[in-house]
Design a protein around this motif. Structure first.
Motif, short mmCIF file in Angstrom:
data_model
loop_
_atom_site.label_atom_id
_atom_site.label_comp_id
_atom_site.label_asym_id
_atom_site.label_seq_id
_atom_site.Cartn_x
_atom_site.Cartn_y
_atom_site.Cartn_z
N THR A 98 8.53 -1.27 5.64
CA THR A 98 8.23 -0.20 4.71
C THR A 98 9.43 0.08 3.80
O THR A 98 10.57 -0.21 4.15
CB THR A 98 7.86 1.10 5.44
OG1 THR A 98 8.96 1.49 6.27
CG2 THR A 98 6.62 0.93 6.30
N SER A 149 5.83 6.50 0.45
CA SER A 149 6.01 5.38 1.36
C SER A 149 5.20 4.19 0.90
O SER A 149 4.14 4.35 0.28
CB SER A 149 5.59 5.76 2.78
OG SER A 149 6.45 6.72 3.33
N CYS A 150 5.70 3.00 1.21
CA CYS A 150 5.01 1.77 0.85
C CYS A 150 5.09 0.82 2.04
O CYS A 150 6.18 0.53 2.52
CB CYS A 150 5.66 1.14 -0.37
SG CYS A 150 5.00 -0.47 -0.83
N THR A 175 0.51 5.48 -7.08
CA THR A 175 0.19 6.81 -6.56
C THR A 175 0.70 7.86 -7.56
O THR A 175 1.81 7.75 -8.07
CB THR A 175 0.81 7.02 -5.16
OG1 THR A 175 0.40 8.28 -4.63
CG2 THR A 175 2.33 6.96 -5.17
N VAL A 191 0.86 -1.19 0.00
CA VAL A 191 0.00 0.00 0.00
C VAL A 191 0.89 1.23 0.00
O VAL A 191 1.69 1.43 0.91
CB VAL A 191 -0.93 0.02 1.23
CG1 VAL A 191 -1.76 1.30 1.24
CG2 VAL A 191 -1.84 -1.21 1.24
N GLU A 192 0.72 2.06 -1.05
CA GLU A 192 1.54 3.27 -1.18
C GLU A 192 0.81 4.48 -0.61
O GLU A 192 -0.42 4.51 -0.54
CB GLU A 192 1.86 3.57 -2.65
CG GLU A 192 2.56 2.46 -3.40
CD GLU A 192 1.72 1.88 -4.48
OE1 GLU A 192 2.28 1.36 -5.45
OE2 GLU A 192 0.48 1.94 -4.36
N SER A 193 1.60 5.50 -0.28
CA SER A 193 1.06 6.79 0.12
C SER A 193 2.08 7.86 -0.19
O SER A 193 3.27 7.56 -0.35
CB SER A 193 0.71 6.79 1.61
OG SER A 193 1.86 6.56 2.39
N GLY A 194 1.62 9.10 -0.29
CA GLY A 194 2.55 10.22 -0.38
C GLY A 194 2.63 10.93 -1.71
O GLY A 194 3.39 11.89 -1.85
#
Length: 115
Positions: free
Chosen positions: A77, A21-22, A109, A5-8
């Motif tokens: 991560t 981040s993952c 993302t 799951v990625e974010s940012g």
């Protein structure tokens, strides 16, 4: 199975910075490599940065000196710090993980570099 799951991602001006981040879950003990790919519209997916369990890191030539990949084994991560971003860095960025049996991808993302 490994879930990523990625974010940012987001919109940033040229010269700016973003941090992706993952988070990995599932059979994380088997992961031998983690990293980031990207895909711009009309182009093939390409490797941006990769780190292996043996401690090796590799970067796409055009991001060397601007991007830094790091892996936190305790938190499971992988992070991509992107500095001095350029419009040509605009793409969907995908987290990647591999073990001896399969490769896994996050959902992607969007990173947009524009003034």
């Amino acid at each position: 199975q490994v879930q990523l799951v990625e974010s940012g991602g987001g919109l940033v001006q040229p010269g700016g910075s973003l941090r992706l981040s993952c988070a990995a879950s599932g059979s994380i003990f088997s992961i031998t490599a983690m990293g980031w790919y990207r895909q711009a519209p009309g182009k093939q997916r390409e490797s941006v940065a990769m780190t292996t369990s043996g401690g090796n890191t590799n970067y796409k030539d055009s991001v060397k000196g601007r991007f830094t990949i790091s892996r936190d084994y305790r938190k499971n991560t992988v992070t991509l710090q992107m500095n001095s971003l350029k419009p040509e860095d605009t793409a969907v960025y995908y987290c990647y993980a591999a073990n001896p049996y399969a490769a896994y991808w996050g959902q992607g993302t969007q990173v947009t570099v524009s003034s």
